[in-house]
Design a protein around this motif. Structure first.
Motif, PDB file in Angstrom:
ATOM      1  N   LEU A  16      -7.983   3.544  19.529  1.00  0.00           N
ATOM      2  CA  LEU A  16      -8.484   3.342  18.172  1.00  0.00           C
ATOM      3  C   LEU A  16     -10.009   3.342  18.133  1.00  0.00           C
ATOM      4  O   LEU A  16     -10.604   3.761  17.152  1.00  0.00           O
ATOM      5  CB  LEU A  16      -7.945   2.039  17.586  1.00  0.00           C
ATOM      6  N   ALA A  17     -10.639   2.864  19.202  1.00  0.00           N
ATOM      7  CA  ALA A  17     -12.091   2.821  19.238  1.00  0.00           C
ATOM      8  C   ALA A  17     -12.687   4.224  19.264  1.00  0.00           C
ATOM      9  O   ALA A  17     -13.803   4.439  18.788  1.00  0.00           O
ATOM     10  CB  ALA A  17     -12.563   2.029  20.452  1.00  0.00           C
ATOM     11  N   GLU A  18     -11.945   5.179  19.791  1.00  0.00           N
ATOM     12  CA  GLU A  18     -12.453   6.541  19.892  1.00  0.00           C
ATOM     13  C   GLU A  18     -12.134   7.373  18.663  1.00  0.00           C
ATOM     14  O   GLU A  18     -12.638   8.477  18.515  1.00  0.00           O
ATOM     15  CB  GLU A  18     -11.880   7.207  21.141  1.00  0.00           C
ATOM     16  N   ASP A  19     -11.264   6.901  17.773  1.00  0.00           N
ATOM     17  CA  ASP A  19     -10.916   7.659  16.576  1.00  0.00           C
ATOM     18  C   ASP A  19     -12.103   7.712  15.632  1.00  0.00           C
ATOM     19  O   ASP A  19     -12.922   6.800  15.563  1.00  0.00           O
ATOM     20  CB  ASP A  19      -9.727   7.020  15.859  1.00  0.00           C
ATOM     21  N   SER A  20     -12.160   8.790  14.883  1.00  0.00           N
ATOM     22  CA  SER A  20     -13.256   8.933  13.932  1.00  0.00           C
ATOM     23  C   SER A  20     -12.984   8.074  12.708  1.00  0.00           C
ATOM     24  O   SER A  20     -11.855   7.655  12.442  1.00  0.00           O
ATOM     25  CB  SER A  20     -13.408  10.396  13.518  1.00  0.00           C
ATOM     26  N   LEU A  21     -14.005   7.827  11.935  1.00  0.00           N
ATOM     27  CA  LEU A  21     -13.900   7.013  10.742  1.00  0.00           C
ATOM     28  C   LEU A  21     -12.969   7.655   9.719  1.00  0.00           C
ATOM     29  O   LEU A  21     -12.178   6.981   9.067  1.00  0.00           O
ATOM     30  CB  LEU A  21     -15.294   6.787  10.139  1.00  0.00           C
ATOM     31  N   GLU A  22     -13.011   8.977   9.626  1.00  0.00           N
ATOM     32  CA  GLU A  22     -12.155   9.681   8.681  1.00  0.00           C
ATOM     33  C   GLU A  22     -10.679   9.524   9.061  1.00  0.00           C
ATOM     34  O   GLU A  22      -9.820   9.361   8.199  1.00  0.00           O
ATOM     35  CB  GLU A  22     -12.538  11.158   8.612  1.00  0.00           C
ATOM     36  N   GLU A  23     -10.367   9.599  10.362  1.00  0.00           N
ATOM     37  CA  GLU A  23      -8.986   9.439  10.808  1.00  0.00           C
ATOM     38  C   GLU A  23      -8.480   8.018  10.527  1.00  0.00           C
ATOM     39  O   GLU A  23      -7.339   7.839  10.116  1.00  0.00           O
ATOM     40  CB  GLU A  23      -8.880   9.752  12.303  1.00  0.00           C
ATOM     41  N   LEU A  24      -9.333   7.034  10.733  1.00  0.00           N
ATOM     42  CA  LEU A  24      -8.936   5.662  10.466  1.00  0.00           C
ATOM     43  C   LEU A  24      -8.672   5.440   8.978  1.00  0.00           C
ATOM     44  O   LEU A  24      -7.717   4.764   8.587  1.00  0.00           O
ATOM     45  CB  LEU A  24     -10.003   4.691  10.967  1.00  0.00           C
ATOM     46  N   LYS A  25      -9.517   6.032   8.118  1.00  0.00           N
ATOM     47  CA  LYS A  25      -9.306   5.907   6.672  1.00  0.00           C
ATOM     48  C   LYS A  25      -8.015   6.587   6.253  1.00  0.00           C
ATOM     49  O   LYS A  25      -7.273   6.080   5.414  1.00  0.00           O
ATOM     50  CB  LYS A  25     -10.487   6.506   5.914  1.00  0.00           C
ATOM     51  N   ALA A  26      -7.732   7.731   6.846  1.00  0.00           N
ATOM     52  CA  ALA A  26      -6.501   8.449   6.509  1.00  0.00           C
ATOM     53  C   ALA A  26      -5.278   7.638   6.922  1.00  0.00           C
ATOM     54  O   ALA A  26      -4.305   7.554   6.179  1.00  0.00           O
ATOM     55  CB  ALA A  26      -6.500   9.813   7.187  1.00  0.00           C
ATOM     56  N   ARG A  27      -5.304   7.022   8.094  1.00  0.00           N
ATOM     57  CA  ARG A  27      -4.180   6.180   8.543  1.00  0.00           C
ATOM     58  C   ARG A  27      -3.995   4.978   7.633  1.00  0.00           C
ATOM     59  O   ARG A  27      -2.878   4.592   7.325  1.00  0.00           O
ATOM     60  CB  ARG A  27      -4.427   5.689   9.970  1.00  0.00           C
ATOM     61  N   ARG A  28      -5.105   4.381   7.218  1.00  0.00           N
ATOM     62  CA  ARG A  28      -5.019   3.209   6.348  1.00  0.00           C
ATOM     63  C   ARG A  28      -4.390   3.585   5.014  1.00  0.00           C
ATOM     64  O   ARG A  28      -3.539   2.883   4.492  1.00  0.00           O
ATOM     65  CB  ARG A  28      -6.392   2.597   6.125  1.00  0.00           C
ATOM     66  N   ASN A  29      -4.779   4.716   4.458  1.00  0.00           N
ATOM     67  CA  ASN A  29      -4.236   5.160   3.177  1.00  0.00           C
ATOM     68  C   ASN A  29      -2.767   5.535   3.288  1.00  0.00           C
ATOM     69  O   ASN A  29      -2.008   5.376   2.335  1.00  0.00           O
ATOM     70  CB  ASN A  29      -5.046   6.323   2.621  1.00  0.00           C
ATOM     71  N   GLU A  30      -2.334   6.046   4.440  1.00  0.00           N
ATOM     72  CA  GLU A  30      -0.928   6.374   4.636  1.00  0.00           C
ATOM     73  C   GLU A  30      -0.072   5.118   4.680  1.00  0.00           C
ATOM     74  O   GLU A  30       1.049   5.102   4.179  1.00  0.00           O
ATOM     75  CB  GLU A  30      -0.744   7.157   5.931  1.00  0.00           C
ATOM     76  N   ASN A  31      -0.586   4.050   5.283  1.00  0.00           N
ATOM     77  CA  ASN A  31       0.182   2.820   5.449  1.00  0.00           C
ATOM     78  C   ASN A  31       0.261   2.000   4.172  1.00  0.00           C
ATOM     79  O   ASN A  31       1.185   1.225   3.989  1.00  0.00           O
ATOM     80  CB  ASN A  31      -0.408   1.957   6.564  1.00  0.00           C
ATOM     81  N   GLN A  32      -0.720   2.154   3.291  1.00  0.00           N
ATOM     82  CA  GLN A  32      -0.746   1.354   2.074  1.00  0.00           C
ATOM     83  C   GLN A  32      -0.026   2.085   0.953  1.00  0.00           C
ATOM     84  O   GLN A  32      -0.024   3.300   0.875  1.00  0.00           O
ATOM     85  CB  GLN A  32      -2.182   1.061   1.650  1.00  0.00           C
ATOM     86  N   SER A  33       0.574   1.285   0.088  1.00  0.00           N
ATOM     87  CA  SER A  33       1.271   1.839  -1.061  1.00  0.00           C
ATOM     88  C   SER A  33       0.735   1.174  -2.309  1.00  0.00           C
ATOM     89  O   SER A  33       0.422  -0.004  -2.321  1.00  0.00           O
ATOM     90  CB  SER A  33       2.766   1.579  -0.929  1.00  0.00           C
ATOM     91  N   GLY A  34       0.642   1.916  -3.400  1.00  0.00           N
ATOM     92  CA  GLY A  34       0.157   1.364  -4.660  1.00  0.00           C
ATOM     93  C   GLY A  34       1.246   0.678  -5.455  1.00  0.00           C
ATOM     94  O   GLY A  34       0.999   0.083  -6.491  1.00  0.00           O
ATOM     95  N   VAL A  35       2.485   0.720  -4.968  1.00  0.00           N
ATOM     96  CA  VAL A  35       3.610   0.136  -5.679  1.00  0.00           C
ATOM     97  C   VAL A  35       3.821  -1.287  -5.188  1.00  0.00           C
ATOM     98  O   VAL A  35       3.862  -1.548  -3.985  1.00  0.00           O
ATOM     99  CB  VAL A  35       4.885   0.975  -5.434  1.00  0.00           C
ATOM    100  N   VAL A  36       3.965  -2.217  -6.129  1.00  0.00           N
ATOM    101  CA  VAL A  36       4.216  -3.611  -5.794  1.00  0.00           C
ATOM    102  C   VAL A  36       5.711  -3.862  -5.877  1.00  0.00           C
ATOM    103  O   VAL A  36       6.357  -3.535  -6.878  1.00  0.00           O
ATOM    104  CB  VAL A  36       3.461  -4.555  -6.763  1.00  0.00           C
ATOM    105  N   ASP A  37       6.271  -4.415  -4.812  1.00  0.00           N
ATOM    106  CA  ASP A  37       7.690  -4.746  -4.817  1.00  0.00           C
ATOM    107  C   ASP A  37       7.900  -6.044  -5.568  1.00  0.00           C
ATOM    108  O   ASP A  37       7.334  -7.071  -5.205  1.00  0.00           O
ATOM    109  CB  ASP A  37       8.212  -4.898  -3.388  1.00  0.00           C
ATOM    110  N   VAL A  38       8.716  -6.007  -6.610  1.00  0.00           N
ATOM    111  CA  VAL A  38       9.014  -7.199  -7.396  1.00  0.00           C
ATOM    112  C   VAL A  38      10.496  -7.467  -7.273  1.00  0.00           C
ATOM    113  O   VAL A  38      11.328  -6.619  -7.592  1.00  0.00           O
ATOM    114  CB  VAL A  38       8.622  -7.005  -8.880  1.00  0.00           C
TER     115      VAL A  38
END
Length: 102
Positions: A16-38
């Motif tokens: 993870l330390a060697e990954d670029s900032l863009e790759e880390l942002k892309a992974r973060r956006n893939e893991n997050q969802s805008g839908v809230v589970d109710v």
């Protein structure tokens, strides 16, 4: 596949330390969802208190006989509960205090 046991081991933190900032942002956006589970079943109106019938549909009328304070009782000036005189701890100029509050 052959394993080279003499090669230095790499952990996920190293990768993870060697990954670029863009790759880390892309992974973060893939893991997050805008839908809230109710969960509809978790609303406050569906909670039931154990042993309590608050619905008023039971058909029972609760009757309690209220007895006025007796001569051998006092009202604590701290907790405002009526106690027997044997529970009196202090009498500070008319302020009667029970043993629990003293």
């Amino acid at each position: 596949m052959a394993t080279d046991y003499d090669a230095p081991r790499r952990s996920e933190a190293d990768e993870l330390a060697e990954d670029s900032l863009e790759e880390l942002k892309a992974r973060r956006n893939e893991n997050q969802s805008g839908v809230v589970d109710v969960d509809e079943d978790a609303t406050a109106e569906n909670f039931e208190l154990p042993g309590a019938d608050l619905s008023g549909l039971s058909g029972e009328d609760l009757t309690v006989k209220v007895v006025p304070k007796q001569a051998d009782e006092f009202t604590c000036s701290v907790c405002f509960l009526v106690h027997h005189r044997s529970r009196l701890a202090e009498d500070n100029g008319g302020r009667l205090i029970c043993r629990d509050c003293a």
